[in-house]
Write a protein that holds these residues in place. Structure first.
Motif, short mmCIF file in Angstrom:
data_model
loop_
_atom_site.label_atom_id
_atom_site.label_comp_id
_atom_site.label_asym_id
_atom_site.label_seq_id
_atom_site.Cartn_x
_atom_site.Cartn_y
_atom_site.Cartn_z
N ALA A 7 0.85 -1.19 0.00
CA ALA A 7 0.00 0.00 0.00
C ALA A 7 0.88 1.24 0.00
O ALA A 7 2.04 1.19 0.44
CB ALA A 7 -0.91 0.00 1.23
N PRO A 8 0.38 2.36 -0.48
CA PRO A 8 1.18 3.60 -0.47
C PRO A 8 1.49 4.02 0.96
O PRO A 8 0.72 3.79 1.88
CB PRO A 8 0.26 4.62 -1.15
CG PRO A 8 -0.78 3.82 -1.86
CD PRO A 8 -0.94 2.56 -1.08
N SER A 9 2.63 4.68 1.13
CA SER A 9 2.96 5.25 2.43
C SER A 9 2.05 6.44 2.68
O SER A 9 1.37 6.95 1.77
CB SER A 9 4.42 5.70 2.46
OG SER A 9 4.61 6.80 1.59
N THR A 10 2.01 6.90 3.92
CA THR A 10 1.20 8.07 4.26
C THR A 10 1.62 9.27 3.42
O THR A 10 0.78 10.01 2.89
CB THR A 10 1.33 8.41 5.75
OG1 THR A 10 0.91 7.29 6.51
CG2 THR A 10 0.47 9.60 6.11
N ALA A 11 2.92 9.47 3.27
CA ALA A 11 3.41 10.60 2.48
C ALA A 11 3.00 10.48 1.02
O ALA A 11 2.63 11.47 0.38
CB ALA A 11 4.93 10.69 2.60
N GLU A 12 3.06 9.27 0.46
CA GLU A 12 2.64 9.06 -0.93
C GLU A 12 1.15 9.35 -1.09
O GLU A 12 0.73 9.95 -2.09
CB GLU A 12 2.94 7.63 -1.36
CG GLU A 12 4.41 7.35 -1.61
CD GLU A 12 4.67 5.89 -1.92
OE1 GLU A 12 5.49 5.64 -2.81
OE2 GLU A 12 4.06 5.00 -1.28
N ASP A 167 1.43 9.04 -6.77
CA ASP A 167 1.34 7.77 -7.48
C ASP A 167 1.41 8.01 -8.98
O ASP A 167 0.80 8.97 -9.48
CB ASP A 167 0.02 7.08 -7.11
CG ASP A 167 -0.04 5.67 -7.68
OD1 ASP A 167 0.53 4.76 -7.07
OD2 ASP A 167 -0.66 5.50 -8.76
N PRO A 168 2.15 7.18 -9.73
CA PRO A 168 2.30 7.43 -11.18
C PRO A 168 1.00 7.33 -11.96
O PRO A 168 0.93 7.80 -13.10
CB PRO A 168 3.30 6.34 -11.61
CG PRO A 168 3.21 5.29 -10.57
CD PRO A 168 2.93 6.01 -9.29
N PHE A 169 -0.05 6.73 -11.36
CA PHE A 169 -1.31 6.57 -12.07
C PHE A 169 -2.41 7.49 -11.56
O PHE A 169 -3.56 7.36 -11.98
CB PHE A 169 -1.77 5.11 -11.96
CG PHE A 169 -0.72 4.12 -12.36
CD1 PHE A 169 -0.27 4.05 -13.67
CD2 PHE A 169 -0.16 3.26 -11.43
CE1 PHE A 169 0.72 3.15 -14.04
CE2 PHE A 169 0.83 2.35 -11.78
CZ PHE A 169 1.27 2.29 -13.09
N CYS A 170 -2.07 8.43 -10.66
CA CYS A 170 -3.14 9.21 -10.03
C CYS A 170 -3.87 10.10 -11.03
O CYS A 170 -5.06 10.37 -10.87
CB CYS A 170 -2.60 10.01 -8.85
SG CYS A 170 -1.45 11.33 -9.27
N ALA A 171 -3.19 10.56 -12.08
CA ALA A 171 -3.85 11.43 -13.05
C ALA A 171 -4.87 10.68 -13.89
O ALA A 171 -5.86 11.27 -14.36
CB ALA A 171 -2.81 12.09 -13.96
N PHE A 231 -1.10 -5.97 -5.41
CA PHE A 231 -0.36 -6.64 -6.48
C PHE A 231 0.78 -7.44 -5.84
O PHE A 231 1.15 -7.20 -4.70
CB PHE A 231 0.22 -5.63 -7.47
CG PHE A 231 -0.82 -4.78 -8.17
CD1 PHE A 231 -2.04 -5.31 -8.52
CD2 PHE A 231 -0.55 -3.46 -8.49
CE1 PHE A 231 -3.00 -4.53 -9.18
CE2 PHE A 231 -1.48 -2.67 -9.14
CZ PHE A 231 -2.71 -3.21 -9.48
N THR A 232 1.34 -8.36 -6.59
CA THR A 232 2.46 -9.14 -6.07
C THR A 232 3.70 -8.27 -5.86
O THR A 232 4.54 -8.58 -5.02
CB THR A 232 2.81 -10.29 -7.04
OG1 THR A 232 3.06 -9.74 -8.34
CG2 THR A 232 1.66 -11.28 -7.12
N LYS A 233 3.79 -7.17 -6.61
CA LYS A 233 4.86 -6.19 -6.43
C LYS A 233 4.39 -4.87 -7.01
O LYS A 233 3.51 -4.84 -7.88
CB LYS A 233 6.15 -6.64 -7.12
CG LYS A 233 6.02 -6.80 -8.63
CD LYS A 233 7.34 -7.25 -9.25
CE LYS A 233 7.20 -7.38 -10.77
NZ LYS A 233 8.48 -7.81 -11.40
N PRO A 234 4.94 -3.75 -6.55
CA PRO A 234 4.54 -2.44 -7.10
C PRO A 234 4.86 -2.35 -8.59
O PRO A 234 5.84 -2.93 -9.06
CB PRO A 234 5.36 -1.44 -6.29
CG PRO A 234 5.73 -2.17 -5.03
CD PRO A 234 5.89 -3.61 -5.42
N VAL A 235 4.03 -1.61 -9.32
CA VAL A 235 4.24 -1.45 -10.76
C VAL A 235 4.46 0.04 -11.07
O VAL A 235 4.03 0.91 -10.31
CB VAL A 235 3.05 -2.00 -11.57
CG1 VAL A 235 2.92 -3.50 -11.36
CG2 VAL A 235 1.74 -1.30 -11.16
#
Length: 262
Positions: A7-12, A167-171, A231-235
């Motif tokens: 999961a994303p960190s609090t800062a992320e 996050d790279p997909f937030c947009a 996911f099994t690992k971050p993408v």
């Protein structure tokens, strides 16, 4: 031995909320809450924000001089879908508001625009003067940052916040989830099959998508339940994201291959 991040960190989460929030509310002492269409974190750990040039808060900040004005910037992260409880998280940034000197307004606008080309920047008065319209540019020096969601509230330090990235997909998250809900309910149903049996009786909706996994909201008569499917690992790119979602769905064609026709 390292533990995989799920999961994303609090800062992320805060950086993503800052990037996605279309607007924010600024509450300063002695004034009514004011909308702030621009809220950009600068490299020095302060926020560049805008408020209507003729607002009470803009006038108060100018009259306060170097002392500044205590204020709280509140950003709301709404779910892309019309859920019963649409707010996913709230971010509160508490600090001191300062006026930006006229000579520093144009270069600061250029700096913000180079990283976040928000159309509202075009309405900022170049000298911060109240000419009857547009926005004034202010700077919020941060004292504390807190995020709250269905799991509780947590604070994060400014240095940690600066070290994180959205996050790279937030947009694209909103468009993806809306499309998934309207045109690919079979994907939602396949993902829902991963939920505990006790949660499959409710209405399952896509709630969130990030590099670490997918979030589902289960709406039941007894209340709402949010579940993360990691996911099994971050993408980091679209190809990896598509493959990770297919893995969660249990799709045997992980590289997008079609079944051979008989």
């Amino acid at each position: 031995m390292t533990t995989a991040l799920t999961a994303p960190s609090t800062a992320e989460r805060i950086r993503s909320a800052c990037a996605k929030a279309g607007g924010a509310m600024l509450a300063a002492e002695g004034t009514e809450p004011t909308e702030s269409p621009v809220h950009h974190l600068l490299d020095d750990g302060s926020f560049a924000i805008t408020v209507p040039a003729g607002s009470a808060v803009a006038a108060k900040v100018v009259s306060a001089g170097a002392a500044g004005v205590q204020a709280v910037l509140e950003m709301t992260d709404y779910a892309p879908l019309p859920l019963r409880e649409p707010v996913r998280s709230l971010v509160w940034i508490r600090g001191t508001l300062h006026d930006v000197p006229a000579g520093e307004v144009p270069p600061l606008l250029d700096l913000v625009a180079s990283e976040d080309p928000n159309p509202a920047l075009l309405q900022v008065n170049s000298t911060n003067a109240d000419d009857g319209g547009g926005f004034a540019l202010l700077r919020l020096e941060i004292d504390s940052v807190v995020v709250a969601d269905s799991t509780g509230a947590e604070s994060v330090g400014v240095s940690t916040l600066l070290g994180a990235r959205p996050d790279p997909f937030c947009a694209m998250e909103s468009g993806w989830l809306q499309h998934m809900e309207s045109a690919h309910r079979e994907v939602v149903e396949r993902l829902a099959s991963r939920l505990p049996v006790s949660l499959r009786r409710g209405r399952v909706r896509p709630l969130g998508l990030d590099r670490y996994g997918v979030q589902l909201r289960v709406e039941t008569d007894e209340g709402d339940h949010d579940v993360r499917l990691p996911f099994t690992k971050p993408v980091d790119d679209i190809t990896g994201l598509s493959q990770a979602i297919r893995v969660l769905m249990g799709c045997p064609f992980l590289n997008g291959l079609r079944a051979r026709k008989l």
